[in-house]
Design an enzyme around this catalytic site. Structure first.
Site, PDB file in Angstrom:
ATOM      1  N   THR A   1      -7.743   3.066  13.147  1.00 18.23           N
ATOM      2  CA  THR A   1      -8.237   3.988  14.269  1.00 18.23           C
ATOM      3  C   THR A   1      -9.471   3.631  14.537  1.00 18.23           C
ATOM      4  O   THR A   1     -10.228   3.876  15.650  1.00 18.23           O
ATOM      5  CB  THR A   1      -8.015   5.818  13.864  1.00 18.23           C
ATOM      6  OG1 THR A   1      -6.711   5.448  13.265  1.00 18.23           O
ATOM      7  CG2 THR A   1      -8.174   6.521  15.538  1.00 18.23           C
TER       8      THR A   1
ATOM      9  N   LYS B   1       0.637  -0.454   0.000  1.00 22.52           N
ATOM     10  CA  LYS B   1      -0.005  -0.098   0.075  1.00 22.52           C
ATOM     11  C   LYS B   1       1.060   1.281   0.161  1.00 22.52           C
ATOM     12  O   LYS B   1       1.720   1.488   0.758  1.00 22.52           O
ATOM     13  CB  LYS B   1      -0.956   0.248   1.180  1.00 22.52           C
ATOM     14  CG  LYS B   1      -2.014   1.611   1.116  1.00 22.52           C
ATOM     15  CD  LYS B   1      -2.606   1.300   2.344  1.00 22.52           C
ATOM     16  CE  LYS B   1      -2.926   2.866   3.053  1.00 22.52           C
ATOM     17  NZ  LYS B   1      -3.538   2.697   4.513  1.00 22.52           N
TER      18      LYS B   1
END
Length: 263
Positions: free
Chosen positions: A216, A106
């Site tokens: 998160t 990524k």
């Protein structure tokens, strides 16, 4: 895909690799590696992203992520979190490839600003460098429809537009652009960054995303394991809703029951 398909038969493919789970989770923000592993299991994830600069992959004298989140159970997706130039990104991912042989990666090249949106000019340049170096690259990007097309033309294996700033939990701010990106793409599109609640993940899937990536939203929850489970079901629900095809929107009421034959 048949709308009656079960989650186990409704697969998606990136860079020639096929997955059943459409929820990708992160590493590095959890209290412990064990909590990280438990959350990944509760999420039903098959892919975990790994911030190469922030997670211990190589020092056996310290706790190592791979001892808990095991590479034979999960596909590791090394990322370039914390990189601000193409050269930094290439150097970081070469280290990851040396450490674990990973070539599906990524890419994120951030702007040095409070919002941490990706620098798209530098991201495109880094993508070209990585492809020349033999990597298969999933690209974190802004929700710019034209730039997303440029990334795909340059060889991106997947397009990963941000829903909102990283770690903000604000949810999808521009569903119109996300939908346009999906409609033009011939590679997978994944919402990446900004998801805060299960309903955000469901919306991403209802728009037609192939998968959702989050860190998160789970790691920062009061109960990360319970939130991971909630996100798993939210992604499944959103995907099934997309396959089922929603009812048309109407400006006025429409009776829920037939009007004919009333007593």
């Amino acid at each position: 895909m048949n709308a009656h398909a079960s989650p186990s038969t409704d697969t998606w493919t990136v860079a020639g690799r096929t997955f059943s789970s459409r929820l990708i989770v992160g590493t590095g923000k959890y209290k412990t590696y064990q909590e990280n592993a438990d959350a990944a299991e509760a999420a039903g994830a098959e892919i975990v992203t790994v911030a190469v600069r922030r997670v211990n992959l190589t020092d056996p004298n310290q706790p190592m992520l791979v001892d808990y989140v095991k590479p034979d159970r999960f596909t590791f997706l090394p990322n370039t979190a914390g990189c601000f130039t193409g050269e930094d990104a290439v150097r970081t991912l070469r280290l990851a490839r040396e450490a674990g042989g990973w070539d599906l990666v990524k890419l994120e090249v951030l702007s040095d600003t409070a919002h941490l949106y990706p620098d798209m000019i530098e991201t495109l340049r880094a993508l070209e460098l990585l492809i020349k170096d033999g990597f298969q690259v999933m690209v974190y990007c802004t929700d710019d429809v034209v730039m997303c097309r440029r990334l795909e033309e340059a060889g991106a294996a997947a397009i990963m537009p941000a829903a909102a700033p990283i770690g903000s939990g604000l949810g999808i701010q521009n569903p119109v652009n996300i939908r346009l990106i999906i409609e033009q793409a011939t590679v997978p599109v994944l919402v990446d960054a900004g998801v805060g609640t299960p309903s955000d993940a469901t919306l991403a899937m209802e728009l037609g995303c192939d998968a959702v990536l989050m860190n998160t939203a789970i790691a920062g929850a009061k109960d990360p394991i319970l939130m991971a489970s909630a996100m798993k079901h939210a992604v499944i629900a959103g995907r099934q809703g997309y396959l089922a095809g929603r009812m048309p929107r109407r400006m006025y009421a429409s009776a829920s029951s037939p009007m004919a034959g009333l007593i």
